[in-house]
Write an enzyme that holds these catalytic residues in place. Structure first.
Site, PDB file in Angstrom:
ATOM      1  N   LYS A 301      11.611 -32.312  22.323  1.00 66.63           N
ATOM      2  CA  LYS A 301      10.457 -31.578  21.788  1.00 66.63           C
ATOM      3  C   LYS A 301       9.788 -30.929  22.997  1.00 66.63           C
ATOM      4  O   LYS A 301       9.220 -31.626  23.846  1.00 66.63           O
ATOM      5  CB  LYS A 301       9.506 -32.552  21.090  1.00 66.63           C
ATOM      6  CG  LYS A 301       8.169 -31.932  20.655  1.00 66.63           C
ATOM      7  CD  LYS A 301       7.311 -32.960  19.906  1.00 66.63           C
ATOM      8  CE  LYS A 301       5.967 -32.391  19.497  1.00 66.63           C
ATOM      9  NZ  LYS A 301       5.147 -33.344  18.727  1.00 66.63           N
ATOM     10  N   GLU A 305       2.822 -28.788  20.542  1.00 65.55           N
ATOM     11  CA  GLU A 305       1.705 -29.721  20.414  1.00 65.55           C
ATOM     12  C   GLU A 305       1.366 -30.372  21.755  1.00 65.55           C
ATOM     13  O   GLU A 305       1.174 -31.582  21.852  1.00 65.55           O
ATOM     14  CB  GLU A 305       2.019 -30.782  19.350  1.00 65.55           C
ATOM     15  CG  GLU A 305       2.275 -30.167  17.991  1.00 65.55           C
ATOM     16  CD  GLU A 305       2.496 -31.173  16.872  1.00 65.55           C
ATOM     17  OE1 GLU A 305       2.997 -32.269  17.147  1.00 65.55           O
ATOM     18  OE2 GLU A 305       2.171 -30.834  15.720  1.00 65.55           O
ATOM     19  N   ARG A 338      14.534 -29.388  19.235  1.00 64.08           N
ATOM     20  CA  ARG A 338      13.696 -29.168  18.043  1.00 64.08           C
ATOM     21  C   ARG A 338      13.122 -27.761  17.984  1.00 64.08           C
ATOM     22  O   ARG A 338      12.650 -27.219  18.988  1.00 64.08           O
ATOM     23  CB  ARG A 338      12.563 -30.192  17.989  1.00 64.08           C
ATOM     24  CG  ARG A 338      13.086 -31.588  17.762  1.00 64.08           C
ATOM     25  CD  ARG A 338      11.975 -32.582  17.750  1.00 64.08           C
ATOM     26  NE  ARG A 338      11.451 -32.851  16.437  1.00 64.08           N
ATOM     27  CZ  ARG A 338      10.162 -32.970  16.158  1.00 64.08           C
ATOM     28  NH1 ARG A 338       9.245 -32.756  17.078  1.00 64.08           N
ATOM     29  NH2 ARG A 338       9.761 -33.267  14.940  1.00 64.08           N
ATOM     30  N   ARG A 355       1.183 -19.901  11.701  1.00 66.79           N
ATOM     31  CA  ARG A 355       2.028 -20.914  12.329  1.00 66.79           C
ATOM     32  C   ARG A 355       3.451 -20.887  11.754  1.00 66.79           C
ATOM     33  O   ARG A 355       4.421 -21.175  12.460  1.00 66.79           O
ATOM     34  CB  ARG A 355       1.365 -22.271  12.112  1.00 66.79           C
ATOM     35  CG  ARG A 355       2.231 -23.454  12.430  1.00 66.79           C
ATOM     36  CD  ARG A 355       1.418 -24.709  12.277  1.00 66.79           C
ATOM     37  NE  ARG A 355       2.284 -25.870  12.235  1.00 66.79           N
ATOM     38  CZ  ARG A 355       1.853 -27.112  12.100  1.00 66.79           C
ATOM     39  NH1 ARG A 355       0.558 -27.356  11.992  1.00 66.79           N
ATOM     40  NH2 ARG A 355       2.692 -28.128  12.077  1.00 66.79           N
ATOM     41  N   ASP A 384       5.208 -28.391   8.142  1.00 67.02           N
ATOM     42  CA  ASP A 384       5.297 -29.766   8.632  1.00 67.02           C
ATOM     43  C   ASP A 384       5.365 -30.781   7.495  1.00 67.02           C
ATOM     44  O   ASP A 384       4.375 -31.448   7.209  1.00 67.02           O
ATOM     45  CB  ASP A 384       4.062 -30.049   9.519  1.00 67.02           C
ATOM     46  CG  ASP A 384       4.223 -31.319  10.346  1.00 67.02           C
ATOM     47  OD1 ASP A 384       5.340 -31.846  10.398  1.00 67.02           O
ATOM     48  OD2 ASP A 384       3.218 -31.756  10.931  1.00 67.02           O
ATOM     49  N   GLU A 406      15.797 -31.418   9.661  1.00 67.90           N
ATOM     50  CA  GLU A 406      14.987 -32.620   9.905  1.00 67.90           C
ATOM     51  C   GLU A 406      14.213 -32.955   8.636  1.00 67.90           C
ATOM     52  O   GLU A 406      13.430 -32.143   8.132  1.00 67.90           O
ATOM     53  CB  GLU A 406      14.032 -32.368  11.081  1.00 67.90           C
ATOM     54  CG  GLU A 406      13.231 -33.602  11.470  1.00 67.90           C
ATOM     55  CD  GLU A 406      12.396 -33.403  12.740  1.00 67.90           C
ATOM     56  OE1 GLU A 406      12.932 -32.891  13.749  1.00 67.90           O
ATOM     57  OE2 GLU A 406      11.202 -33.763  12.714  1.00 67.90           O
ATOM     58  N   GLU A 412       4.571 -39.432   6.009  1.00 69.69           N
ATOM     59  CA  GLU A 412       3.370 -38.957   6.718  1.00 69.69           C
ATOM     60  C   GLU A 412       2.418 -38.176   5.811  1.00 69.69           C
ATOM     61  O   GLU A 412       1.215 -38.419   5.819  1.00 69.69           O
ATOM     62  CB  GLU A 412       3.800 -38.089   7.904  1.00 69.69           C
ATOM     63  CG  GLU A 412       2.618 -37.473   8.618  1.00 69.69           C
ATOM     64  CD  GLU A 412       3.018 -36.592   9.796  1.00 69.69           C
ATOM     65  OE1 GLU A 412       4.202 -36.561  10.155  1.00 69.69           O
ATOM     66  OE2 GLU A 412       2.119 -35.922  10.330  1.00 69.69           O
ATOM     67  N   GLU A 530       2.628 -34.452  -6.026  1.00 73.50           N
ATOM     68  CA  GLU A 530       2.308 -33.033  -5.802  1.00 73.50           C
ATOM     69  C   GLU A 530       1.142 -32.619  -6.702  1.00 73.50           C
ATOM     70  O   GLU A 530       0.218 -31.929  -6.270  1.00 73.50           O
ATOM     71  CB  GLU A 530       3.525 -32.149  -6.096  1.00 73.50           C
ATOM     72  CG  GLU A 530       3.236 -30.668  -5.877  1.00 73.50           C
ATOM     73  CD  GLU A 530       4.431 -29.759  -6.182  1.00 73.50           C
ATOM     74  OE1 GLU A 530       5.245 -30.138  -7.055  1.00 73.50           O
ATOM     75  OE2 GLU A 530       4.539 -28.707  -5.562  1.00 73.50           O
ATOM     76  N   TRP A 561      -4.979 -25.485  13.897  1.00 73.92           N
ATOM     77  CA  TRP A 561      -3.675 -26.065  13.542  1.00 73.92           C
ATOM     78  C   TRP A 561      -2.851 -25.197  12.597  1.00 73.92           C
ATOM     79  O   TRP A 561      -1.647 -25.428  12.411  1.00 73.92           O
ATOM     80  CB  TRP A 561      -3.866 -27.465  12.939  1.00 73.92           C
ATOM     81  CG  TRP A 561      -4.273 -28.444  13.995  1.00 73.92           C
ATOM     82  CD1 TRP A 561      -5.539 -28.810  14.330  1.00 73.92           C
ATOM     83  CD2 TRP A 561      -3.406 -29.132  14.913  1.00 73.92           C
ATOM     84  NE1 TRP A 561      -5.520 -29.691  15.382  1.00 73.92           N
ATOM     85  CE2 TRP A 561      -4.215 -29.911  15.762  1.00 73.92           C
ATOM     86  CE3 TRP A 561      -2.025 -29.163  15.095  1.00 73.92           C
ATOM     87  CZ2 TRP A 561      -3.686 -30.716  16.786  1.00 73.92           C
ATOM     88  CZ3 TRP A 561      -1.505 -29.974  16.104  1.00 73.92           C
ATOM     89  CH2 TRP A 561      -2.327 -30.726  16.928  1.00 73.92           C
TER      90      TRP A 561
HETATM   91  C1  GCU Z   1       3.612 -33.701  13.078  1.00 75.53           C
HETATM   92  C2  GCU Z   1       3.104 -35.086  13.252  1.00 75.53           C
HETATM   93  C3  GCU Z   1       3.096 -35.499  14.689  1.00 75.53           C
HETATM   94  C4  GCU Z   1       4.483 -35.297  15.280  1.00 75.53           C
HETATM   95  C5  GCU Z   1       4.923 -33.877  15.044  1.00 75.53           C
HETATM   96  C6  GCU Z   1       6.360 -33.637  15.422  1.00 75.53           C
HETATM   97  O1  GCU Z   1       2.715 -32.786  13.608  1.00 75.53           O
HETATM   98  O2  GCU Z   1       1.827 -35.185  12.722  1.00 75.53           O
HETATM   99  O3  GCU Z   1       2.721 -36.839  14.768  1.00 75.53           O
HETATM  100  O4  GCU Z   1       4.488 -35.585  16.627  1.00 75.53           O
HETATM  101  O5  GCU Z   1       4.838 -33.557  13.686  1.00 75.53           O
HETATM  102  O6  GCU Z   1       7.183 -33.631  14.524  1.00 75.53           O
HETATM  103  O7  GCU Z   1       6.657 -33.466  16.591  1.00 75.53           O
END
Ligand code: GCU
Length: 860
Positions: A301, A305, A338, A355, A384, A406, A412, A530, A561
């Site tokens: 990654k 973020e 990723r 985004r 996401d 993925e 989550e 949903e 975000w």
């Molecule tokens: C989401 C998730 C994060 C995670 C990110 C990712 O944003 O909330 O906790 O790190 O996805 O898939 O990298």
């Protein structure tokens, strides 16, 4: 139900039965009738495993077969590894690879019909043959046979089964200190205090579960990776993990921190084209392979973020991926790179910012630049893991690159395993989606399998996040998602419901009513979720600035975000058209771009994903307005969630007591929290738009007695900051008196917990009612509640959900802490006096929201 919760829980703990530690691999005895049937059949009487060594999956296959047959049929079979001493092969289970089969002289098989990991299972009366191309394939074949007999199926079969895709990995988001990002089942089974744990028993057991659904590799640490995983001690620890998983054919990989050469290696740079950096990664990779010769590879990654990446040095993402690919290539390893790369500081005032555009913008121009052992790992949707997203357009935009999809098993955005949501129907909307690249059939599942664009590598990555919870995911029912994930990665054309039914029989037994009930509620669960969270493609309307659990539609917007809804008083939705919006629709191949561009042709379920419309815009299918659809869907979804409880309760006595109560507890929580969701989301848009609900439900709760309208002593009303999270925006909390210090060190004495009383005279006609108590269970305390009618105890409960559920808890009165508990079948006479006593504890002020006195059949 003038019973006490405490007593109920006590009786449950006495009737212990199964704890879920074996998941779907219980090898439970068949019911008597099937055992009798089996005893009339000619069945294998021995197991022969060809050329197996201690750590080989073939040896494991032998052990599993012996254990499984013992458990299911009560028969003890000898396992031999030596052909000469094998008993009569016509009544044996023979397990081996194509190579060992032919070298043992049983004849030659057409090796070319087997893909890597594929197997051939032939059951012919008492002779069972399980042959595979590689060793783990034979283990998959053994698990297939065991699954059949565990479900009472002894029929002959001749099955050649090959995987649809070579990559069938899981990802864990475990941190070295032992926590798990987005994990809802306790701490890590892999790490603690910066190190790999000593006792890896559960790691082996996890590998067993994974192998049984044909998952062939695992990335063990968080994508937000800690560089010290690569220190000498931890590489040795990773070696131990690999040793523990190897007998199950599960290879180990790791997530990398891109800045490791600097952070761990002290190089003062992590520029991917810098020779010292290249040497550092090459040496590290060699060191890993020295300890773990079958190491699977890296997951990366980068520039996402806040994670470091190549853009710091004006290098491309392909430069980064290829750096690792070159280091891994001599060892046969692969890089999962990723595509989740985006700017999380977008300007919400900019209506062209999106985004969702990021992945294609970053990766399309790099197509063709990635080395052959790089696989771009793409989340199923462009944002996401939302409750509904369109398929990521990136799958259609990089035909010269290996890709994997993925998926997320850890829930989550789907209720943190405290809500039952069976996810495969959602995954199927993506896997079966035709992206129409060059106007030709281009199903996502064919793209990731490598078929559509003729790529050798590709497949599946599932984020799982099992923890130390004895049942792995914290919830027994959530395990159906892990089971189905592996099965779909092997063969995505399988039917979600059939997979679920196999899982149910293996998990809860063969009683048809159990299978039907689990099937019914699970298959209804995603649609219900949903409905009561976020519909028409508006995303899961959760709290994206805190934990992604309860409702908070307000904070989707006005932050960087980019999970925006752009809702105002009259309109809602993201305009992603090319003509007027962010242009995202144009990232799809022409036919789809045209479909999504127009509000007339966009499917209703994605309307607000692609278009910004008025609340009074009418949907194509139903003709309802958007706002009325919101109201109706939320009411319908919450109502469906109530039915899960009664459906499951009808299975009492048909599922062992321990798991029955565990599931029931969560379903009851879900039923209550679905109403919290319903009221919060409907209330929010009702307040924002001022448009009434045609059915008159939103904002009207004729069966509720608001706590603030009761006669209070010790309790005081508080306005809840997020108004829609409480009925009538108000709750009552116990006023905790500050006692004067009584000792020289300033500590104070206490004469027992602070207490509040709320009293109401019931005005319902005489009858039998369900009494639902809306309250808040916040972190940092275990408040005690008691409800009484005419001073007779009715119900007692403790605000201790944090001891029973897996979601992240909040310290505030909000959509995460709002919940409710129900006493069912309560005889009530007009004039009865209802009293609730709350005893505060720690941070928990025994907050109470309302009591609903519900006639039969009313949900509110
Ligand atoms: C989401 C998730 C994060 C995670 C990110 C990712 O944003 O909330 O906790 O790190 O996805 O898939 O990298």
């Amino acid at each position: 139900m003038r019973a006490c919760w405490g007593l109920l829980l006590l009786s449950v703990s006495i009737a212990t039965a199964e704890n879920g530690s074996n998941g779907w691999l219980r090898y439970a005895p068949l019911p008597d009738n099937l055992r009798q049937h089996a005893s009339s059949l000619a069945l294998p009487s021995a197991i022969v495993t060809l050329n197996s060594t201690e750590a080989s999956p073939i040896q494991t296959a032998g052990k599993e077969l012996a254990a499984g047959i013992q458990g299911v049929l009560g028969r003890s079979l000898q396992v031999s590894h030596d052909i000469a001493t094998a008993s009569d092969l016509s009544s044996s289970i023979l397990v081996g690879t194509v190579a060992t089969y032919s070298s043992a002289g049983y004849g030659s098989l057409n090796a070319s019909s087997f893909a890597a990991d594929g197997f051939w299972l032939r059951v012919n009366g008492s002779s069972v043959t399980i042959i595979s191309q590689n060793e783990r394939g034979a283990l998959y074949g053994a698990f297939e046979y065991l699954s059949r007999i565990s479900q009472g199926d002894f029929s002959d079969v001749d099955l050649l089964s090959n995987p649809d895709a070579p990559i069938r990995w899981v990802n864990q988001w475990d941190n070295l200190e032992g926590t798990i990002e987005r994990g809802y089942a306790g701490p890590s089974i892999f790490f603690s205090n910066g190190l790999i744990v000593q006792d890896l028993t559960r790691v082996s057991q996890y590998a067993r579960l994974l192998a049984s659904v044909r998952v062939n590799a695992i990335v063990v640490n968080n994508v937000n990776a800690n560089p010290s995983l690569l220190n000498e001690t931890n590489i040795e620890g990773l070696g131990r993990i690999a040793d523990a998983m190897r007998p199950y054919g599960v290879q180990v990989g790791i997530s990398l921190n891109f800045a490791s050469p600097d952070l761990l290696g002290g190089l003062k740079t992590f520029d991917p084209l810098e020779s010292s950096v290249i040497t550092w990664w090459t040496d590290k990779t060699d060191e890993l392979y020295k300890r773990i010769p079958d190491f699977a590879g890296y997951l990366v990654k980068a520039n996402s973020e806040g994670q470091p990446g190549p853009l710091t040095y004006n290098r491309t993402l392909a430069d980064a991926a290829n750096l690792f690919a070159r280091a891994l290539q001599p060892h046969g390893g692969i890089v999962m790179f990723r595509a989740f790369v985006y700017d999380h500081h977008l300007d919400p005032a900019n209506w062209k910012a999106d985004r969702a555009n990021a992945a294609v913008e970053f990766f399309k121009e790099l197509d063709g630049q990635f080395l052959d052992n790089v696989v771009v790992q793409i989340k199923y949707g462009p944002i996401d893991f939302q409750v509904r997203e369109p398929a990521s357009p990136l799958f259609a935009n990089i035909p010269n690159t290996n890709t994997a999809i993925e998926l997320q098993i850890t829930q989550e955005y789907l209720g943190h395993q405290d809500h039952l949501v069976y996810i495969p129907p959602l995954w199927k909307t993506i896997l079966d989606f035709d992206l129409r690249v060059d106007s030709k059939p281009s199903l996502v599942r064919d793209i990731v399998a490598g078929r559509r664009f003729n790529k050798k590598l590709g497949g599946y990555a599932g984020v799982v996040n099992v923890g130390t919870s004895i049942n792995w995911l914290g919830s027994h029912t959530a395990m159906s998602n892990l089971y189905a994930y592996g099965q779909l990665a092997w063969d995505p054309t399988q039917d979600s419901q059939e997979l679920l039914q196999d899982w149910t029989r293996l998990t809860f037994g063969l009683d048809q009513s159990v299978v039907e009930t689990v099937s019914k509620i699970s298959m209804a669960s995603w649609a219900a979720y949903e409905n009561y969270t976020g519909n028409l493609g508006i995303q899961t309307l959760t709290d994206i600035l805190y934990t992604h659990f309860g409702p908070n539609p307000a904070n989707m917007d006005n932050n960087g975000w980019g999970q925006w809804t752009h809702a105002d008083r009259t309109t809602i939705g993201m305009d992603r058209t090319v003509s007027n919006g962010t242009g995202f629709a144009g990232q799809y191949p022409a036919e789809l771009a045209a479909m999504y561009e127009s509000v007339e042709t966009t499917p209703d379920e994605l309307l607000l994903w692609f278009h910004h419309v008025s609340y009074t815009h009418r949907l194509r299918a139903s003709g309802k307005t958007v706002i009325q659809h919101f109201y109706d869907a939320h009411y319908a979804g919450a109502e469906t969630a109530q039915t899960f409880v009664s459906a499951w309760e009808a299975l009492r006595g048909k599922v062992d007591a321990e798991r029955f109560e565990h599931v029931l507890f969560r379903l009851k929580f879900q039923a209550g929290h679905a109403i919290v969701w319903r009221d919060a989301v409907c209330g929010f848009y009702h307040n924002l738009s001022g448009i009434p609900d045609e059915a008159g439900r939103v904002g009207h709760h004729p069966y509720r007695i608001e706590a603030e309208s009761m006669a209070l002593s010790g309790y005081s009303p508080v306005a809840v900051a997020l108004a829609e999270m409480a009925s009538n925006s108000t709750a009552v909390v116990v006023v905790v008196a500050v006692t004067a210090p009584t000792s020289s060190n300033g500590s104070s004495s206490s004469s027992g917990p602070a207490k509040g009383e709320a009293v109401a005279v019931l005005d319902s006609p005489d009858g039998v009612y369900d009494l639902a108590f809306g309250y808040f269970d916040v972190a940092g305390g275990r408040a005690h509640y008691g409800a009484f009618i005419n001073d007779e105890p009715l119900l007692e409960w403790i605000g201790d959900l944090e001891d029973h559920l897996g979601h992240e808890f909040s310290t505030k009165l909000d959509g995460h802490s709002a919940t409710r508990v129900t006493a069912r079948g309560v005889p009530v006479q007009r004039g009865d006096v209802l009293k609730i006593i709350g005893l505060a504890d720690g941070n928990e002020a025994a907050a109470l929201d309302y009591v609903a006195v519900l006639p039969e059949g009313v949900v509110d």
